[in-house]
Design a protein around this motif. Structure first.
Motif, PDB file in Angstrom:
ATOM      1  N   ILE A 162       0.823  -1.213   0.000  1.00  0.00           N
ATOM      2  CA  ILE A 162       0.000   0.000   0.000  1.00  0.00           C
ATOM      3  C   ILE A 162       0.856   1.261   0.000  1.00  0.00           C
ATOM      4  O   ILE A 162       0.549   2.228  -0.711  1.00  0.00           O
ATOM      5  N   ASN A 163       1.920   1.274   0.784  1.00  0.00           N
ATOM      6  CA  ASN A 163       2.769   2.466   0.840  1.00  0.00           C
ATOM      7  C   ASN A 163       3.378   2.789  -0.519  1.00  0.00           C
ATOM      8  O   ASN A 163       3.422   3.955  -0.929  1.00  0.00           O
ATOM      9  N   LEU A 164       3.832   1.770  -1.211  1.00  0.00           N
ATOM     10  CA  LEU A 164       4.437   2.013  -2.521  1.00  0.00           C
ATOM     11  C   LEU A 164       3.408   2.557  -3.511  1.00  0.00           C
ATOM     12  O   LEU A 164       3.655   3.558  -4.187  1.00  0.00           O
ATOM     13  N   TRP A 165       2.241   1.917  -3.590  1.00  0.00           N
ATOM     14  CA  TRP A 165       1.226   2.362  -4.547  1.00  0.00           C
ATOM     15  C   TRP A 165       0.667   3.742  -4.191  1.00  0.00           C
ATOM     16  O   TRP A 165       0.436   4.571  -5.072  1.00  0.00           O
ATOM     17  N   THR A 166       0.453   3.979  -2.897  1.00  0.00           N
ATOM     18  CA  THR A 166      -0.045   5.292  -2.481  1.00  0.00           C
ATOM     19  C   THR A 166       0.996   6.373  -2.745  1.00  0.00           C
ATOM     20  O   THR A 166       0.670   7.473  -3.210  1.00  0.00           O
ATOM     21  N   GLY A 167       2.254   6.072  -2.453  1.00  0.00           N
ATOM     22  CA  GLY A 167       3.329   7.037  -2.703  1.00  0.00           C
ATOM     23  C   GLY A 167       3.456   7.381  -4.178  1.00  0.00           C
ATOM     24  O   GLY A 167       3.621   8.548  -4.546  1.00  0.00           O
ATOM     25  N   LEU A 168       3.367   6.366  -5.027  1.00  0.00           N
ATOM     26  CA  LEU A 168       3.454   6.627  -6.468  1.00  0.00           C
ATOM     27  C   LEU A 168       2.262   7.441  -6.960  1.00  0.00           C
ATOM     28  O   LEU A 168       2.409   8.322  -7.817  1.00  0.00           O
ATOM     29  N   ALA A 169       1.071   7.152  -6.408  1.00  0.00           N
ATOM     30  CA  ALA A 169      -0.111   7.927  -6.787  1.00  0.00           C
ATOM     31  C   ALA A 169       0.021   9.376  -6.328  1.00  0.00           C
ATOM     32  O   ALA A 169      -0.348  10.309  -7.064  1.00  0.00           O
ATOM     33  N   MET A 170       0.551   9.584  -5.121  1.00  0.00           N
ATOM     34  CA  MET A 170       0.750  10.951  -4.625  1.00  0.00           C
ATOM     35  C   MET A 170       1.776  11.691  -5.482  1.00  0.00           C
ATOM     36  O   MET A 170       1.607  12.884  -5.780  1.00  0.00           O
ATOM     37  N   LEU A 171       2.847  10.996  -5.869  1.00  0.00           N
ATOM     38  CA  LEU A 171       3.834  11.614  -6.761  1.00  0.00           C
ATOM     39  C   LEU A 171       3.209  12.014  -8.090  1.00  0.00           C
ATOM     40  O   LEU A 171       3.446  13.115  -8.599  1.00  0.00           O
ATOM     41  N   ALA A 172       2.397  11.122  -8.655  1.00  0.00           N
ATOM     42  CA  ALA A 172       1.745  11.421  -9.940  1.00  0.00           C
ATOM     43  C   ALA A 172       0.820  12.625  -9.806  1.00  0.00           C
ATOM     44  O   ALA A 172       0.818  13.518 -10.673  1.00  0.00           O
ATOM     45  N   LEU A 173       0.035  12.673  -8.727  1.00  0.00           N
ATOM     46  CA  LEU A 173      -0.875  13.801  -8.538  1.00  0.00           C
ATOM     47  C   LEU A 173      -0.105  15.108  -8.337  1.00  0.00           C
ATOM     48  O   LEU A 173      -0.457  16.142  -8.913  1.00  0.00           O
ATOM     49  N   GLY A 174       0.950  15.073  -7.541  1.00  0.00           N
ATOM     50  CA  GLY A 174       1.764  16.273  -7.325  1.00  0.00           C
ATOM     51  C   GLY A 174       2.407  16.762  -8.611  1.00  0.00           C
ATOM     52  O   GLY A 174       2.418  17.967  -8.903  1.00  0.00           O
TER      53      GLY A 174
END
Length: 94
Positions: free
Chosen positions: A59-71
């Motif tokens: 979850i941390n990896l997928w959430t982090g990548l999604a946050m990076l994409a949104l930012g």
């Protein structure tokens, strides 16, 4: 009269700079990128207990990548469509 016009144009320039500096897209994008990097780093090497809690989904990896994409989306949006400086209305210029 010329000195007054110079002062007004200087204040308009500073106002436009402040509007671009405090654009909400810059703030949201920057925060999401920073937090996305932190969460992605936490998700690179999860513990077995964390993976078991999340049913073997990192979850941390997928959430982090999604946050990076949104930012990065917000920062790209800011770069492609910068804030236009406010234009004075005819009543203001009198």
């Amino acid at each position: 009269m010329s000195e007054l016009q110079n002062e007004v144009s200087e204040l308009e320039r500073k106002s436009a700079t402040a509007a671009r500096l405090f654009d909400i897209r810059r703030i949201i994008g920057g925060l999401f990128v920073v937090y996305g990097v932190i969460v992605t780093i936490a998700g690179i090497s999860p513990s077995d207990a964390d993976m078991k809690k999340a049913e073997d989904i990192n979850i941390n990896l997928w959430t982090g990548l999604a946050m990076l994409a949104l930012g990065l989306f917000f920062l790209g949006w800011l770069w492609l469509r910068p804030t236009a400086p406010p234009t004075p209305t005819p009543e203001e210029s009198e």
